[in-house]
Design a protein around this motif. Structure first.
Motif, PDB file in Angstrom:
ATOM      1  N   LEU A  48      58.108  63.635  26.427  1.00 21.03           N
ATOM      2  CA  LEU A  48      57.151  62.959  25.647  1.00 21.03           C
ATOM      3  C   LEU A  48      56.007  63.872  25.094  1.00 21.03           C
ATOM      4  O   LEU A  48      55.473  64.459  26.001  1.00 21.03           O
ATOM      5  N   ILE A  49      55.630  64.068  23.975  1.00 24.00           N
ATOM      6  CA  ILE A  49      54.544  64.501  23.398  1.00 24.00           C
ATOM      7  C   ILE A  49      53.476  63.311  23.392  1.00 24.00           C
ATOM      8  O   ILE A  49      53.566  62.608  22.405  1.00 24.00           O
ATOM      9  N   LYS A  50      52.591  63.649  24.381  1.00 29.12           N
ATOM     10  CA  LYS A  50      51.495  62.669  24.087  1.00 29.12           C
ATOM     11  C   LYS A  50      50.274  62.921  22.858  1.00 29.12           C
ATOM     12  O   LYS A  50      49.775  63.912  23.055  1.00 29.12           O
ATOM     13  N   ASP A  51      50.360  62.194  22.013  1.00 30.10           N
ATOM     14  CA  ASP A  51      49.354  62.519  20.969  1.00 30.10           C
ATOM     15  C   ASP A  51      49.110  61.255  20.130  1.00 30.10           C
ATOM     16  O   ASP A  51      49.322  60.320  20.548  1.00 30.10           O
ATOM     17  N   ASP A  52      48.238  61.526  19.070  1.00 29.66           N
ATOM     18  CA  ASP A  52      47.918  60.120  18.371  1.00 29.66           C
ATOM     19  C   ASP A  52      49.314  59.369  18.001  1.00 29.66           C
ATOM     20  O   ASP A  52      49.054  58.106  17.917  1.00 29.66           O
ATOM     21  N   GLU A  53      50.221  60.031  17.520  1.00 32.77           N
ATOM     22  CA  GLU A  53      51.528  59.500  17.188  1.00 32.77           C
ATOM     23  C   GLU A  53      52.417  59.892  18.412  1.00 32.77           C
ATOM     24  O   GLU A  53      53.229  60.791  17.926  1.00 32.77           O
ATOM     25  N   PRO A  54      52.692  59.239  19.466  1.00 32.63           N
ATOM     26  CA  PRO A  54      53.343  59.838  20.494  1.00 32.63           C
ATOM     27  C   PRO A  54      54.901  60.009  19.990  1.00 32.63           C
ATOM     28  O   PRO A  54      55.277  59.200  19.501  1.00 32.63           O
ATOM     29  N   PHE A  55      55.539  61.095  20.671  1.00 33.77           N
ATOM     30  CA  PHE A  55      56.734  61.570  20.189  1.00 33.77           C
ATOM     31  C   PHE A  55      57.797  61.597  21.293  1.00 33.77           C
ATOM     32  O   PHE A  55      57.287  62.318  22.252  1.00 33.77           O
ATOM     33  N   LEU A  56      58.931  60.705  21.651  1.00 30.78           N
ATOM     34  CA  LEU A  56      59.622  60.954  22.675  1.00 30.78           C
ATOM     35  C   LEU A  56      61.054  61.502  22.159  1.00 30.78           C
ATOM     36  O   LEU A  56      61.561  61.166  20.981  1.00 30.78           O
ATOM     37  N   MET A  57      61.418  62.601  22.895  1.00 31.49           N
ATOM     38  CA  MET A  57      62.579  63.353  22.358  1.00 31.49           C
ATOM     39  C   MET A  57      63.749  62.858  23.345  1.00 31.49           C
ATOM     40  O   MET A  57      63.584  62.940  24.647  1.00 31.49           O
ATOM     41  N   HIS A  58      64.761  62.240  22.870  1.00 34.20           N
ATOM     42  CA  HIS A  58      65.988  61.298  23.571  1.00 34.20           C
ATOM     43  C   HIS A  58      65.257  60.269  24.320  1.00 34.20           C
ATOM     44  O   HIS A  58      64.126  60.062  24.807  1.00 34.20           O
ATOM     45  N   THR A  59      66.134  59.101  24.152  1.00 30.77           N
ATOM     46  CA  THR A  59      65.973  57.890  25.022  1.00 30.77           C
ATOM     47  C   THR A  59      66.488  57.934  26.227  1.00 30.77           C
ATOM     48  O   THR A  59      66.045  56.772  27.037  1.00 30.77           O
ATOM     49  N   GLY A  60      67.406  58.630  26.442  1.00 33.79           N
ATOM     50  CA  GLY A  60      68.223  58.310  27.769  1.00 33.79           C
ATOM     51  C   GLY A  60      69.331  57.145  27.589  1.00 33.79           C
ATOM     52  O   GLY A  60      69.194  56.573  26.418  1.00 33.79           O
ATOM     53  N   ASP A  76      73.299  59.411  25.698  1.00 33.89           N
ATOM     54  CA  ASP A  76      72.157  59.929  26.346  1.00 33.89           C
ATOM     55  C   ASP A  76      70.954  60.311  25.676  1.00 33.89           C
ATOM     56  O   ASP A  76      69.822  60.357  25.909  1.00 33.89           O
ATOM     57  N   GLU A  77      71.344  60.643  24.223  1.00 33.45           N
ATOM     58  CA  GLU A  77      70.544  60.796  23.455  1.00 33.45           C
ATOM     59  C   GLU A  77      69.655  59.808  22.809  1.00 33.45           C
ATOM     60  O   GLU A  77      68.388  59.912  22.517  1.00 33.45           O
ATOM     61  N   CYS A  78      70.601  58.580  22.466  1.00 34.73           N
ATOM     62  CA  CYS A  78      69.770  57.521  21.718  1.00 34.73           C
ATOM     63  C   CYS A  78      70.256  56.326  22.172  1.00 34.73           C
ATOM     64  O   CYS A  78      70.288  55.115  21.528  1.00 34.73           O
ATOM     65  N   GLY A  79      70.953  56.193  23.395  1.00 38.87           N
ATOM     66  CA  GLY A  79      71.581  54.701  23.903  1.00 38.87           C
ATOM     67  C   GLY A  79      70.602  53.851  24.061  1.00 38.87           C
ATOM     68  O   GLY A  79      70.946  52.404  23.736  1.00 38.87           O
ATOM     69  N   ALA A  80      69.326  54.155  24.225  1.00 37.42           N
ATOM     70  CA  ALA A  80      68.339  53.101  24.541  1.00 37.42           C
ATOM     71  C   ALA A  80      67.394  52.984  23.240  1.00 37.42           C
ATOM     72  O   ALA A  80      66.171  52.313  23.347  1.00 37.42           O
ATOM     73  N   LEU A  81      67.741  53.429  22.245  1.00 41.14           N
ATOM     74  CA  LEU A  81      66.836  53.205  20.907  1.00 41.14           C
ATOM     75  C   LEU A  81      66.314  51.846  20.820  1.00 41.14           C
ATOM     76  O   LEU A  81      65.323  51.849  20.509  1.00 41.14           O
ATOM     77  N   ASN A  82      67.310  50.764  20.830  1.00 43.70           N
ATOM     78  CA  ASN A  82      66.870  49.613  20.367  1.00 43.70           C
ATOM     79  C   ASN A  82      66.038  49.033  21.347  1.00 43.70           C
ATOM     80  O   ASN A  82      64.994  48.186  21.217  1.00 43.70           O
ATOM     81  N   GLU A  83      65.868  49.514  22.850  1.00 48.39           N
ATOM     82  CA  GLU A  83      65.113  49.073  23.804  1.00 48.39           C
ATOM     83  C   GLU A  83      63.749  49.535  23.624  1.00 48.39           C
ATOM     84  O   GLU A  83      62.780  48.819  23.760  1.00 48.39           O
ATOM     85  N   TRP A  84      63.589  50.663  23.122  1.00 45.76           N
ATOM     86  CA  TRP A  84      62.472  51.424  22.837  1.00 45.76           C
ATOM     87  C   TRP A  84      61.931  50.867  21.340  1.00 45.76           C
ATOM     88  O   TRP A  84      60.628  50.423  21.311  1.00 45.76           O
ATOM     89  N   LEU A  85      62.677  50.641  20.475  1.00 46.83           N
ATOM     90  CA  LEU A  85      62.259  49.912  19.376  1.00 46.83           C
ATOM     91  C   LEU A  85      61.353  48.461  19.544  1.00 46.83           C
ATOM     92  O   LEU A  85      60.558  47.964  18.922  1.00 46.83           O
ATOM     93  N   SER A  86      62.174  47.890  20.611  1.00 45.65           N
ATOM     94  CA  SER A  86      61.596  46.342  20.955  1.00 45.65           C
ATOM     95  C   SER A  86      60.265  46.682  21.676  1.00 45.65           C
ATOM     96  O   SER A  86      59.392  45.662  21.574  1.00 45.65           O
ATOM     97  N   VAL A  87      60.129  47.510  22.487  1.00 46.96           N
ATOM     98  CA  VAL A  87      59.141  47.695  23.306  1.00 46.96           C
ATOM     99  C   VAL A  87      57.856  48.245  22.647  1.00 46.96           C
ATOM    100  O   VAL A  87      56.665  47.666  22.870  1.00 46.96           O
ATOM    101  N   ALA A  88      58.313  49.144  21.682  1.00 51.27           N
ATOM    102  CA  ALA A  88      57.032  49.803  20.827  1.00 51.27           C
ATOM    103  C   ALA A  88      57.318  49.335  19.390  1.00 51.27           C
ATOM    104  O   ALA A  88      58.122  49.803  18.522  1.00 51.27           O
ATOM    105  N   PRO A  89      56.455  48.274  18.839  1.00 51.28           N
ATOM    106  CA  PRO A  89      56.735  47.552  17.855  1.00 51.28           C
ATOM    107  C   PRO A  89      56.627  48.323  16.539  1.00 51.28           C
ATOM    108  O   PRO A  89      57.157  48.248  15.353  1.00 51.28           O
ATOM    109  N   TYR A  90      55.737  49.490  16.624  1.00 49.72           N
ATOM    110  CA  TYR A  90      55.525  50.301  15.490  1.00 49.72           C
ATOM    111  C   TYR A  90      56.209  51.816  15.442  1.00 49.72           C
ATOM    112  O   TYR A  90      55.967  52.607  14.831  1.00 49.72           O
ATOM    113  N   SER A  91      57.234  51.652  16.328  1.00 51.50           N
ATOM    114  CA  SER A  91      58.211  52.862  16.529  1.00 51.50           C
ATOM    115  C   SER A  91      59.331  53.035  15.563  1.00 51.50           C
ATOM    116  O   SER A  91      59.658  52.189  15.157  1.00 51.50           O
ATOM    117  N   GLN A  92      59.660  54.203  15.099  1.00 52.43           N
ATOM    118  CA  GLN A  92      60.753  54.525  14.370  1.00 52.43           C
ATOM    119  C   GLN A  92      61.619  55.856  14.848  1.00 52.43           C
ATOM    120  O   GLN A  92      61.041  56.757  15.516  1.00 52.43           O
TER     121      GLN A  92
END
Ligand SMILES: [Fe+2]
Ligand SMILES: [Fe+2]
Length: 242
Positions: free
Chosen positions: A30-42, A74-90
């Motif tokens: 996780l790069i914690k910044d104004d627009e936080p960036f997560l590399m892989h979802t797990g 392992d790269e993006c299997g939880a992508l939809n879970e993250w999209l749900s938790v973080a409504p403005y994420s892409q």
């Protein structure tokens, strides 16, 4: 499963989950910044542990970018879970990945990235490099934080087990040993050796990363350029010309 969180570079956190079934770590960054960036979802099934790790750093709902190298669980299997938790994420992935897999799988379309495209997250600037078949898969790409000099290198430098968050000594030797050991196992042939393999690794080396953020195993602080040149030799030696 529980995640261990370590800040491995400025604003850059390693969220590490050891999976007892696989006997390897799955590390998110996780790069914690104004627009936080997560590399892989797990993995999707690992999401609660990853979410708890991110929540110990920031409000997960504020996650903005979800980058990954290639379309694997392992790269993006939880992508939809993250999209749900973080409504403005892409999601952020290669144009090929978006077209071939991700935009069918994902609940919201990903932003497709061209080779060399830069994503500004605030203080940090993350460049996407298209790296087809490195570490594997047609759609593969990697990200480089040009401010933190951190290469988010997905499956490169794979090490098994549950090692510490960062090593400053030789990372190439354990990476070599794991490639060599893997040749005899059921997961052999995970990395193809193509006409682009060496030039791709040399292109990554030219970025002169100071930190290598490794998905499976310890991350590395030190001369990332030399480590990548050395890894290119190892991969050519073990996988080239077979
Ligand atoms: Fe992979
Ligand atoms: Fe992986």
């Amino acid at each position: 499963m529980q995640s261990q969180v370590t800040e491995i570079a400025q604003d850059t956190y390693r969220i590490s989950t050891f999976h007892p079934d696989y006997q390897i770590q799955f590390n998110q960054f996780l790069i914690k910044d104004d627009e936080p960036f997560l590399m892989h979802t797990g993995f999707k099934r690992m999401f609660p542990a990853t979410l708890a790790g991110v929540a110990s750093i920031m409000d997960p709902a504020t996650l903005h970018w979800i980058g990954f190298s290639h379309f694997e669980s392992d790269e993006c299997g939880a992508l939809n879970e993250w999209l749900s938790v973080a409504p403005y994420s892409q999601g952020l992935c290669s144009s090929v990945g978006a077209m071939v897999s991700v935009n069918d799988f994902a609940d919201r379309t990903a932003r497709p990235l061209a080779d060399g495209e830069v994503v500004h997250t605030g203080r940090h600037r993350v460049r996407f490099l298209s790296t087809p078949h490195v570490p594997h898969a047609w759609d593969a790409g990697l990200f480089f934080d040009e401010i933190g000099h951190t290469l988010l290198c997905s499956d490169l430098f794979f090490q098994p087990g549950d090692p510490g968050p960062v090593i400053e000594s030789d990372i190439v030797r354990p990476a070599r040993e794991s490639i060599q050991a893997g040749l005899a196992g059921p997961m052999a042939k995970d990395m193809p050796y193509t006409p682009y393999t060496e030039s791709t690794l040399h292109r990554l080396a030219a970025l002169k990363p100071r930190t290598l953020a490794v998905m499976h195993g310890s991350s590395f602080h030190g001369d990332g350029q030399q480590a990548l040149y050395d890894l290119a030799v190892v991969i050519k030696d073990l996988l080239g010309g077979r």
